[in-house]
Design a protein around this motif. Structure first.
Motif, PDB file in Angstrom:
ATOM      1  N   LYS A 267     -17.076  -0.856  -5.661  1.00  0.00           N
ATOM      2  CA  LYS A 267     -18.519  -1.072  -5.481  1.00  0.00           C
ATOM      3  C   LYS A 267     -18.837  -2.496  -5.035  1.00  0.00           C
ATOM      4  O   LYS A 267     -19.784  -2.724  -4.293  1.00  0.00           O
ATOM      5  N   GLU A 268     -18.074  -3.454  -5.519  1.00  0.00           N
ATOM      6  CA  GLU A 268     -18.258  -4.852  -5.109  1.00  0.00           C
ATOM      7  C   GLU A 268     -16.989  -5.339  -4.431  1.00  0.00           C
ATOM      8  O   GLU A 268     -15.890  -5.041  -4.883  1.00  0.00           O
ATOM      9  N   GLN A 269     -17.152  -6.111  -3.371  1.00  0.00           N
ATOM     10  CA  GLN A 269     -16.002  -6.643  -2.634  1.00  0.00           C
ATOM     11  C   GLN A 269     -15.537  -7.932  -3.312  1.00  0.00           C
ATOM     12  O   GLN A 269     -15.943  -9.031  -2.944  1.00  0.00           O
ATOM     13  N   LEU A 270     -14.655  -7.773  -4.322  1.00  0.00           N
ATOM     14  CA  LEU A 270     -14.211  -8.910  -5.125  1.00  0.00           C
ATOM     15  C   LEU A 270     -12.754  -9.265  -4.882  1.00  0.00           C
ATOM     16  O   LEU A 270     -12.125  -9.918  -5.697  1.00  0.00           O
ATOM     17  N   GLY A 271     -12.213  -8.827  -3.753  1.00  0.00           N
ATOM     18  CA  GLY A 271     -10.844  -9.185  -3.405  1.00  0.00           C
ATOM     19  C   GLY A 271      -9.876  -8.027  -3.485  1.00  0.00           C
ATOM     20  O   GLY A 271     -10.177  -6.976  -4.061  1.00  0.00           O
ATOM     21  N   THR A 272      -8.687  -8.245  -2.906  1.00  0.00           N
ATOM     22  CA  THR A 272      -7.684  -7.177  -2.831  1.00  0.00           C
ATOM     23  C   THR A 272      -7.144  -6.810  -4.207  1.00  0.00           C
ATOM     24  O   THR A 272      -6.858  -5.639  -4.488  1.00  0.00           O
ATOM     25  N   GLY A 273      -6.994  -7.818  -5.076  1.00  0.00           N
ATOM     26  CA  GLY A 273      -6.512  -7.533  -6.427  1.00  0.00           C
ATOM     27  C   GLY A 273      -7.482  -6.670  -7.193  1.00  0.00           C
ATOM     28  O   GLY A 273      -7.087  -5.719  -7.875  1.00  0.00           O
TER      29      GLY A 273
ATOM     30  N   GLY B 132     -12.954 -17.366  -4.086  1.00  0.00           N
ATOM     31  CA  GLY B 132     -13.546 -16.897  -5.332  1.00  0.00           C
ATOM     32  C   GLY B 132     -13.278 -15.421  -5.566  1.00  0.00           C
ATOM     33  O   GLY B 132     -14.095 -14.711  -6.165  1.00  0.00           O
ATOM     34  N   GLU B 133     -12.103 -14.949  -5.121  1.00  0.00           N
ATOM     35  CA  GLU B 133     -11.759 -13.534  -5.211  1.00  0.00           C
ATOM     36  C   GLU B 133     -10.509 -13.330  -6.063  1.00  0.00           C
ATOM     37  O   GLU B 133      -9.765 -14.271  -6.343  1.00  0.00           O
ATOM     38  N   VAL B 134     -10.287 -12.074  -6.455  1.00  0.00           N
ATOM     39  CA  VAL B 134      -9.065 -11.700  -7.160  1.00  0.00           C
ATOM     40  C   VAL B 134      -8.010 -11.379  -6.111  1.00  0.00           C
ATOM     41  O   VAL B 134      -8.073 -10.353  -5.447  1.00  0.00           O
ATOM     42  N   TYR B 135      -7.040 -12.279  -5.949  1.00  0.00           N
ATOM     43  CA  TYR B 135      -5.999 -12.104  -4.928  1.00  0.00           C
ATOM     44  C   TYR B 135      -4.878 -11.209  -5.456  1.00  0.00           C
ATOM     45  O   TYR B 135      -4.267 -11.487  -6.493  1.00  0.00           O
ATOM     46  N   LEU B 136      -4.549 -10.187  -4.727  1.00  0.00           N
ATOM     47  CA  LEU B 136      -3.390  -9.361  -5.054  1.00  0.00           C
ATOM     48  C   LEU B 136      -2.101 -10.168  -4.994  1.00  0.00           C
ATOM     49  O   LEU B 136      -1.165  -9.941  -5.759  1.00  0.00           O
ATOM     50  N   THR B 137      -2.061 -11.135  -4.090  1.00  0.00           N
ATOM     51  CA  THR B 137      -0.850 -11.946  -3.896  1.00  0.00           C
ATOM     52  C   THR B 137      -0.421 -12.691  -5.158  1.00  0.00           C
ATOM     53  O   THR B 137       0.758 -13.034  -5.298  1.00  0.00           O
ATOM     54  N   ASP B 138      -1.342 -12.924  -6.081  1.00  0.00           N
ATOM     55  CA  ASP B 138      -1.011 -13.682  -7.292  1.00  0.00           C
ATOM     56  C   ASP B 138      -0.035 -12.953  -8.200  1.00  0.00           C
ATOM     57  O   ASP B 138       0.565 -13.571  -9.091  1.00  0.00           O
ATOM     58  N   ILE B 139       0.162 -11.637  -7.993  1.00  0.00           N
ATOM     59  CA  ILE B 139       1.095 -10.909  -8.856  1.00  0.00           C
ATOM     60  C   ILE B 139       2.539 -11.389  -8.648  1.00  0.00           C
ATOM     61  O   ILE B 139       3.376 -11.231  -9.540  1.00  0.00           O
ATOM     62  N   ILE B 140       2.822 -11.999  -7.490  1.00  0.00           N
ATOM     63  CA  ILE B 140       4.179 -12.501  -7.221  1.00  0.00           C
ATOM     64  C   ILE B 140       4.503 -13.649  -8.173  1.00  0.00           C
ATOM     65  O   ILE B 140       5.567 -13.668  -8.825  1.00  0.00           O
TER      66      ILE B 140
ATOM     67  N   MET C  77      16.202  12.026 -10.373  1.00  0.00           N
ATOM     68  CA  MET C  77      15.063  12.119  -9.450  1.00  0.00           C
ATOM     69  C   MET C  77      14.510  10.732  -9.139  1.00  0.00           C
ATOM     70  O   MET C  77      14.470   9.871 -10.010  1.00  0.00           O
ATOM     71  N   PRO C  78      14.075  10.504  -7.887  1.00  0.00           N
ATOM     72  CA  PRO C  78      13.479   9.205  -7.548  1.00  0.00           C
ATOM     73  C   PRO C  78      12.147   9.033  -8.268  1.00  0.00           C
ATOM     74  O   PRO C  78      11.485  10.019  -8.621  1.00  0.00           O
ATOM     75  N   PRO C  79      11.736   7.795  -8.519  1.00  0.00           N
ATOM     76  CA  PRO C  79      10.453   7.557  -9.194  1.00  0.00           C
ATOM     77  C   PRO C  79       9.280   8.129  -8.398  1.00  0.00           C
ATOM     78  O   PRO C  79       9.295   8.136  -7.163  1.00  0.00           O
ATOM     79  N   LYS C  80       8.297   8.608  -9.109  1.00  0.00           N
ATOM     80  CA  LYS C  80       7.106   9.147  -8.455  1.00  0.00           C
ATOM     81  C   LYS C  80       6.270   7.989  -7.896  1.00  0.00           C
ATOM     82  O   LYS C  80       5.926   7.057  -8.622  1.00  0.00           O
ATOM     83  N   THR C  81       5.969   8.072  -6.607  1.00  0.00           N
ATOM     84  CA  THR C  81       5.288   6.972  -5.909  1.00  0.00           C
ATOM     85  C   THR C  81       3.908   7.408  -5.450  1.00  0.00           C
ATOM     86  O   THR C  81       3.738   8.527  -4.955  1.00  0.00           O
ATOM     87  N   ILE C  82       2.935   6.537  -5.608  1.00  0.00           N
ATOM     88  CA  ILE C  82       1.608   6.739  -5.024  1.00  0.00           C
ATOM     89  C   ILE C  82       1.364   5.615  -4.022  1.00  0.00           C
ATOM     90  O   ILE C  82       1.729   4.462  -4.259  1.00  0.00           O
ATOM     91  N   ALA C  83       0.800   5.958  -2.883  1.00  0.00           N
ATOM     92  CA  ALA C  83       0.396   4.957  -1.898  1.00  0.00           C
ATOM     93  C   ALA C  83      -1.079   4.643  -2.105  1.00  0.00           C
ATOM     94  O   ALA C  83      -1.911   5.553  -2.165  1.00  0.00           O
ATOM     95  N   VAL C  84      -1.377   3.363  -2.228  1.00  0.00           N
ATOM     96  CA  VAL C  84      -2.760   2.897  -2.355  1.00  0.00           C
ATOM     97  C   VAL C  84      -3.110   2.179  -1.055  1.00  0.00           C
ATOM     98  O   VAL C  84      -2.468   1.186  -0.695  1.00  0.00           O
ATOM     99  N   ILE C  85      -4.105   2.699  -0.362  1.00  0.00           N
ATOM    100  CA  ILE C  85      -4.491   2.142   0.937  1.00  0.00           C
ATOM    101  C   ILE C  85      -5.827   1.416   0.814  1.00  0.00           C
ATOM    102  O   ILE C  85      -6.828   2.009   0.384  1.00  0.00           O
ATOM    103  N   LEU C  86      -5.827   0.145   1.190  1.00  0.00           N
ATOM    104  CA  LEU C  86      -7.032  -0.681   1.109  1.00  0.00           C
ATOM    105  C   LEU C  86      -7.894  -0.446   2.349  1.00  0.00           C
ATOM    106  O   LEU C  86      -7.499  -0.791   3.459  1.00  0.00           O
ATOM    107  N   ALA C  87      -9.063   0.163   2.155  1.00  0.00           N
ATOM    108  CA  ALA C  87      -9.935   0.491   3.292  1.00  0.00           C
ATOM    109  C   ALA C  87     -11.394   0.222   2.963  1.00  0.00           C
ATOM    110  O   ALA C  87     -12.291   0.903   3.459  1.00  0.00           O
ATOM    111  N   ALA C  88     -11.634  -0.798   2.127  1.00  0.00           N
ATOM    112  CA  ALA C  88     -12.996  -1.055   1.656  1.00  0.00           C
ATOM    113  C   ALA C  88     -13.701  -2.182   2.392  1.00  0.00           C
ATOM    114  O   ALA C  88     -14.922  -2.347   2.265  1.00  0.00           O
ATOM    115  N   GLY C  89     -12.967  -2.963   3.186  1.00  0.00           N
ATOM    116  CA  GLY C  89     -13.540  -4.172   3.785  1.00  0.00           C
ATOM    117  C   GLY C  89     -14.484  -3.925   4.955  1.00  0.00           C
ATOM    118  O   GLY C  89     -14.482  -2.860   5.567  1.00  0.00           O
TER     119      GLY C  89
END
Length: 336
Positions: A76-82, A196-204, A1-13
């Motif tokens: 609750k707080e806009q602290l970046g995409t990460g 001064g935010e938590v960047y999601l891009t840093d995971i690369i 079976m393929p891995p179970k996937t969840i889509a996370v959509i960023l809609a807080a900005g």
């Protein structure tokens, strides 16, 4: 079976560049809020679960998507995409991999998401990043690669050097990441950047340091991953969706002259061998029969038009039924 996937959509900005009191993802593109287009793509890509991250105007955003099956997550707080993705840890607990998308990319196609999932599985990647090439990459995060084309890191526009800003390959903002790595990595991301935010891009960069497989999914059609950040980009996205829809209509056997000027709502239907001239607008669940002639500038709203009718130029018809082979003179205005 393929891995179970969840889509996370960023809609807080907030979407400050829209210069609007309305949340950015609620601005309409081709007859519905842009967030709805992203949700539709995810649903049509057969992704099992959806989490939507909300923040700014969260009540209004959640009210607009209450007919979609989703898990709401509040930032609750806009602290970046990460930080936003980190808020979804509980929602993602039962999934094996997480696809992260932005709620302001209404042109993404479901088949592109499906192909990305297939590529991720085939490469046995820990992280797959969608990228594309732009002639003018201003404003986008640049993809820094080694000589073999492997992704090393992503550098945001404000943090990039002059040399890095010349790079045309950009982060399209769509990731597919193994869940366990994702949340472990996000806990390591700091805020030492210009925002001064938590960047999601840093995971690369973290994945590379830890020896994980990082894969690049290069999408050749840059327009498909257009992020809408201004009214100018909103108009571009609308025009693209309008033409995609008109292409389907023409391929079904309808002639359109100047199709870029013709607007047909998705809930309307046009019979085969009809001819539509420039500047026509058809909305409100209107239908036309076969061999209908719609001359320049016709407006139809909530209308039923029979076979072989001709509607004269610049006529405006609301809530009308036009019988078969009836001819409506130019400049007619009729309601009911």
């Amino acid at each position: 079976m393929p891995p179970k996937t969840i889509a996370v959509i960023l809609a807080a900005g907030k979407g400050t560049r829209m210069k609007s009191s309305r949340a950015k993802v609620l601005h309409e593109v081709f007859f519905k809020p842009m967030l709805h287009h992203v949700l539709d793509a995810v649903v049509q890509a057969d992704i099992e679960q959806i989490a939507v991250i909300v923040g700014h105007q969260r009540r209004e955003v959640l009210a607009s998507i209450d007919h979609y099956a989703h898990l709401p997550v509040i930032q609750k707080e806009q602290l970046g995409t990460g930080h936003a993705v980190l808020c979804t840890k509980k929602a993602c607990a039962e999934s094996e991999q997480v696809m992260i998308l932005c709620g302001d990319t209404p042109l993404i196609r479901p088949e592109t998401l499906q192909e990305m999932i297939k590529t991720h599985a085939g490469a046995q990647s820990t992280v797959t990043l969608m990228t594309t090439i732009l002639d003018d990459p201003f404003g986008y995060g640049r993809v820094i690669s080694d000589e073999q084309g492997n992704i090393l890191e992503i550098v945001e526009q404000k943090d990039a050097t002059e040399e890095q800003r010349k790079i045309g390959e950009i982060n399209a903002g769509i990731y597919l990441v193994e869940r366990e790595f994702l949340f472990n990595a996000l806990r390591q991301v700091g805020t030492d950047n210009s925002q001064g935010e938590v960047y999601l891009t840093d995971i690369i960069a973290i994945a590379n340091r830890q020896g994980h497989m990082v894969h690049k999914f290069v999408h050749p059609e840059a327009i498909d991953v257009l992020g809408v950040n201004s009214r100018v980009e909103l108009a571009r996205a609308h025009a693209e969706l309008q033409m995609r829809h008109n292409d389907k209509i023409m391929l079904s056997g309808v002639t359109m002259y100047s199709p870029e000027s013709i607007l047909v709502a998705p809930d309307c239907s046009i019979g085969g061998d009809s001819v539509i001239q420039a500047g026509v607008r058809i909305t409100g669940d209107s239908t036309t029969g076969r061999e209908v002639q719609l001359e320049t500038g016709v407006v139809l709203h909530k209308c039923r038009v029979g076979n072989r009718c001709r509607i004269g130029a610049h006529s405006v018809l609301h809530n009308c039924t036009i019988e078969e082979e009836e001819h409506i003179p130019p400049l007619t205005y009729r309601v009911g």
